[in-house]
Design an enzyme around this catalytic site. Structure first.
Site, PDB file in Angstrom:
ATOM      1  N   TYR A 126       5.382   6.796   2.715  1.00  0.00           N
ATOM      2  CA  TYR A 126       5.590   5.899   1.562  1.00  0.00           C
ATOM      3  C   TYR A 126       6.876   5.095   1.736  1.00  0.00           C
ATOM      4  CZ  TYR A 126       5.964   4.322  -3.290  1.00  0.00           C
ATOM      5  OH  TYR A 126       6.071   3.550  -4.422  1.00  0.00           O
ATOM      6  N   LYS A 130       7.305   0.960   2.498  1.00  0.00           N
ATOM      7  CA  LYS A 130       8.101   0.118   1.604  1.00  0.00           C
ATOM      8  C   LYS A 130       9.258  -0.536   2.368  1.00  0.00           C
ATOM      9  CE  LYS A 130       6.123   0.627  -2.459  1.00  0.00           C
ATOM     10  NZ  LYS A 130       5.499  -0.521  -3.162  1.00  0.00           N
TER      11      LYS A 130
END
Length: 221
Positions: A126, A130
């Site tokens: 994750y 990002k």
């Protein structure tokens, strides 16, 4: 003094932060037109609001004609997306592609939601996704890029996410302990993030690329 009329486009307008942002922009006198890109129409309506119902892969550069500010509020989870590839399509590929469309059409400012801990070298998928997204949009030839890194977002979601609900409860209990250097880890209301995005858009940025952490976002009034 005559207000400078602006136009905006929002991707991820049906999400927790995006839905709040739609209302803020439509109700602000500086914006004369607010376009949203959604997979299905939202319940909110306003004379300034233009809704484009389409999937992310149907978005084209023509959607960004005449836009001043591009707000990217896209965000998913691995579980909700269903696969790593589907997650990356929403949180990595789509923001970069739409950023390129914005660049082509002369959009002045891209404002995008990332996440605390974003890092292209992270071992956490994750955070890595990002961080990679941040790097790619920062390299676009846009006059201004503003990146927002909120902590855990709170608010009323359309869909129930058990893990995030437990996270919110835990953060609310522990909130008094997050002081000093730990303040940036406090949960933050999606409504405040949306408000901060609008305020930053309306203010003339002093830097080409600016990153706002959760503590800074919380202090914007």
């Amino acid at each position: 003094m005559k207000l400078e009329k602006r136009t905006a486009i929002i991707s991820g307008a049906s999400g927790l932060t995006g839905s709040q942002l739609v209302k803020f922009l439509c109700e602000n006198d500086n914006y004369e037109k607010v376009t949203i890109i959604v997979r299905k129409a939202i319940a909110y309506s306003h004379p300034k609001l233009v809704t484009k119902v389409k999937n992310l892969n149907q978005v084209t550069k023509d959607d960004f004609v005449g836009v001043d500010d591009f707000f990217c509020c896209l965000g998913s989870t691995m579980k909700k997306a269903g696969s790593k590839e589907a997650f990356e399509q929403v949180d990595l590929i789509a923001p970069i592609q739409m950023g390129k469309f914005a660049q082509t059409q002369g959009v002045k400012h891209m404002l995008v939601i990332s996440a605390m801990g974003a890092n292209p070298d992270s071992n956490v998928d994750y955070n890595r996704v990002k961080g990679t997204m941040e790097d790619k949009v920062s390299m676009l030839s846009l006059p201004h890029v503003s990146i927002f890194r909120p902590s855990l977002l709170t608010g009323n979601r359309e869909e129930f996410r058990l893990g995030e609900r437990f996270g919110e409860m835990a953060m609310n209990v522990l909130k008094p302990a997050f002081v000093g250097p730990l303040r940036k880890y406090r949960s933050i209301e999606a409504k405040q993030v949306a408000f901060a995005m609008m305020k930053i858009a309306l203010k003339k940025p002093s830097r080409t690329v600016a990153i706002y952490d959760s503590e800074t976002i919380a202090q914007i009034k």
